[in-house]
Design a protein around this motif. Structure first.
Motif, PDB file in Angstrom:
ATOM      1  N   VAL A 138      26.819   4.792  26.054  1.00  0.00           N
ATOM      2  CA  VAL A 138      26.964   5.187  24.656  1.00  0.00           C
ATOM      3  C   VAL A 138      28.363   4.781  24.197  1.00  0.00           C
ATOM      4  O   VAL A 138      29.367   5.110  24.836  1.00  0.00           O
ATOM      5  CB  VAL A 138      26.763   6.709  24.485  1.00  0.00           C
ATOM      6  N   ILE A 139      28.427   4.075  23.063  1.00  0.00           N
ATOM      7  CA  ILE A 139      29.689   3.559  22.530  1.00  0.00           C
ATOM      8  C   ILE A 139      30.069   4.350  21.279  1.00  0.00           C
ATOM      9  O   ILE A 139      29.263   4.503  20.354  1.00  0.00           O
ATOM     10  CB  ILE A 139      29.572   2.061  22.180  1.00  0.00           C
ATOM     11  N   ASP A 140      31.304   4.848  21.261  1.00  0.00           N
ATOM     12  CA  ASP A 140      31.818   5.575  20.094  1.00  0.00           C
ATOM     13  C   ASP A 140      32.019   4.590  18.938  1.00  0.00           C
ATOM     14  O   ASP A 140      32.645   3.545  19.121  1.00  0.00           O
ATOM     15  CB  ASP A 140      33.144   6.247  20.453  1.00  0.00           C
TER      16      ASP A 140
ATOM     17  N   GLY B 210      36.848   3.534  21.916  1.00  0.00           N
ATOM     18  CA  GLY B 210      37.300   4.443  22.961  1.00  0.00           C
ATOM     19  C   GLY B 210      36.591   4.148  24.266  1.00  0.00           C
ATOM     20  O   GLY B 210      36.121   3.031  24.513  1.00  0.00           O
ATOM     21  N   ASN B 211      36.483   5.168  25.121  1.00  0.00           N
ATOM     22  CA  ASN B 211      35.839   5.001  26.415  1.00  0.00           C
ATOM     23  C   ASN B 211      34.323   5.132  26.280  1.00  0.00           C
ATOM     24  O   ASN B 211      33.835   6.039  25.608  1.00  0.00           O
ATOM     25  CB  ASN B 211      36.343   6.054  27.403  1.00  0.00           C
TER      26      ASN B 211
ATOM     27  N   MET C 168      29.702  -4.661  33.304  1.00  0.00           N
ATOM     28  CA  MET C 168      31.152  -4.838  33.222  1.00  0.00           C
ATOM     29  C   MET C 168      31.847  -3.594  32.677  1.00  0.00           C
ATOM     30  O   MET C 168      33.071  -3.489  32.725  1.00  0.00           O
ATOM     31  CB  MET C 168      31.473  -6.042  32.318  1.00  0.00           C
ATOM     32  N   LEU C 169      31.049  -2.643  32.170  1.00  0.00           N
ATOM     33  CA  LEU C 169      31.637  -1.450  31.560  1.00  0.00           C
ATOM     34  C   LEU C 169      32.003  -0.423  32.617  1.00  0.00           C
ATOM     35  O   LEU C 169      31.317  -0.271  33.634  1.00  0.00           O
ATOM     36  CB  LEU C 169      30.657  -0.841  30.552  1.00  0.00           C
ATOM     37  N   GLN C 170      33.083   0.279  32.361  1.00  0.00           N
ATOM     38  CA  GLN C 170      33.541   1.388  33.195  1.00  0.00           C
ATOM     39  C   GLN C 170      33.871   2.561  32.281  1.00  0.00           C
ATOM     40  O   GLN C 170      34.136   2.381  31.085  1.00  0.00           O
ATOM     41  CB  GLN C 170      34.774   0.996  34.020  1.00  0.00           C
TER      42      GLN C 170
ATOM     43  N   LEU D 172      38.251   0.559  27.520  1.00  0.00           N
ATOM     44  CA  LEU D 172      38.496   0.809  26.098  1.00  0.00           C
ATOM     45  C   LEU D 172      37.709  -0.241  25.308  1.00  0.00           C
ATOM     46  O   LEU D 172      38.011  -1.427  25.363  1.00  0.00           O
ATOM     47  CB  LEU D 172      39.991   0.709  25.787  1.00  0.00           C
ATOM     48  N   VAL D 173      36.707   0.222  24.585  1.00  0.00           N
ATOM     49  CA  VAL D 173      35.809  -0.690  23.884  1.00  0.00           C
ATOM     50  C   VAL D 173      35.524  -0.159  22.489  1.00  0.00           C
ATOM     51  O   VAL D 173      35.847   0.985  22.154  1.00  0.00           O
ATOM     52  CB  VAL D 173      34.480  -0.853  24.652  1.00  0.00           C
TER      53      VAL D 173
END
Length: 374
Positions: free
Chosen positions: A313-315, A319-320, A355-357, A361-362
């Motif tokens: 889930v992307i804000d 953010g993270n 690739m996401l952790q 910061l995305v």
């Protein structure tokens, strides 16, 4: 002496000022690099999609497999040597035509012997009947002769039927799907000779999840159409013929059999693959059970350890990313319905998932943008 001391003081002061200047420059450079690095991480964009609620009325696709309308394994009821075999794979045979024949010599000899016994028993019965009427023979002798006649008649009929069974006829119009023997082979009784199938009508088998069967049933499947993988451009109307009442022990799905006429310009044979398109109307009871179900693109789903699935889930403000575990409910075309803590309107990543952790910061990629421009 005083001059030397003054020069030394000047040199030391200069070195101190230079050191301070170098320290200041290096410090500012490090802070600038750190700021640039942090800014680069924040600028990193991720393609996203909006979490949705499953619609009450939608089109779903199911993989299917073609089979013949009627299928039978043809076999002889008696053993013998194959004397004739008209069973080239793929050839059409009309109802009543001979598919195979056994060598009939031994069966004809047996029938002739049984016929001779029957005629002799018939004469003996007539003789004892006449003697009994004349009171010249005991009743038990007449009854024995009558029993011998019926036994001979039964043996004759058995041999007659065995001779008929040396001929294997097509039970309906169809094609030879598979041949299991060759001519001049000795075959055993009830051993399959050929697989015979009727392809005047085509059946397609699909698997329906138990959730749909339990709430909507087969009645929820509307406007059924079939597309064969050999011709991906055309859809053909189909209807439900039957469905299983017991689920598969592994997949927990139910078999549904669709039937349709063979396409005019396409040769369809059993074993071919197909895709079934169905418009499904979700009943109110099923809609209530879907309150915790969300719809996301199939590419948003990740497979984790122990077979568990999750999404990122992307804000919207960046953010993270947040990892959310999900339970796959049902595949619906390019989308998948999942049970989870997802809420409609949230954004989920649909690319670069591995690739996401959680400490990355995305931010969501801008609409209409790609790569670094997003």
């Amino acid at each position: 002496m005083k001059l030397k001391k003054s020069i030394m003081v000047t040199i030391v002061s200069g070195m101190f000022l230079i050191s301070a200047l170098v320290f200041f420059v290096l410090k500012n450079r490090g802070e600038a690099q750190s700021a640039v690095s942090q800014k680069t991480l924040i600028v990193r964009s991720v393609p996203t999609a909006v979490v949705q609620l499953p619609p009450k009325d939608c089109v779903r696709l199911f993989p299917g497999k073609v089979r013949a309308n009627r299928r039978v394994e043809l076999a002889f009821s008696v053993p013998g040597l194959l004397d004739q075999l008209n069973a080239e794979e793929g050839c059409s045979i009309r109802k009543g035509e001979i598919v195979a024949r056994l060598d009939q010599r031994d069966y004809r000899y047996a029938l002739d012997r049984a016929k001779a016994k029957l005629e002799n028993a018939k004469r003996e019965l007539a003789r004892y009947a006449s003697l009994w009427e004349q009171k010249a023979a005991a009743r038990v002798e007449y009854e024995n002769a009558e029993t011998s006649y019926h036994v001979a008649l039964a043996e004759f009929r058995i041999c007659q039927k065995a001779l008929e069974d040396t001929m294997l006829h097509a039970p309906f119009d169809g094609v030879i799907a598979k041949r299991y023997v060759e001519n001049q082979e000795h075959v055993q009784a009830k051993k399959a000779i050929v697989s015979f199938q009727d392809i005047s009508r085509i059946e397609v088998i699909i698997q329906i999840p138990e959730r749909l069967i339990a709430h909507g049933g087969i009645a929820a499947l509307k406007i059924l159409q079939v597309r064969f993988d050999a011709d991906s451009e055309h859809w053909f109307d189909a209807t439900v013929r039957e469905h299983s009442a017991k689920s598969d022990s592994i997949t927990q799905t139910y078999d549904v059999v669709l039937v349709l006429a063979p396409p005019a310009d396409l040769k369809v044979f059993p074993g071919m693959t197909a895709t079934v398109r169905a418009r499904i109307t979700e009943p109110s009871a099923l809609s209530a059970s879907l309150q915790d179900v969300a719809r996301i693109p199939a590419e948003a789903l990740c497979r984790g350890d122990a077979g568990r699935s999750y999404v990122w889930v992307i804000d919207p403000a960046g953010g993270n990313p947040k990892k959310i575990l999900v339970e796959s409910a049902e595949l619906c075309g390019d989308y998948v319905d999942v049970r989870s803590e997802l809420h409609p309107g949230e954004l989920v990543a649909i690319a670069g998932l591995h690739m996401l952790q959680e400490d990355s910061l995305v931010r969501p990629m801008l609409n209409g943008k790609e790569g670094l421009d997003g």
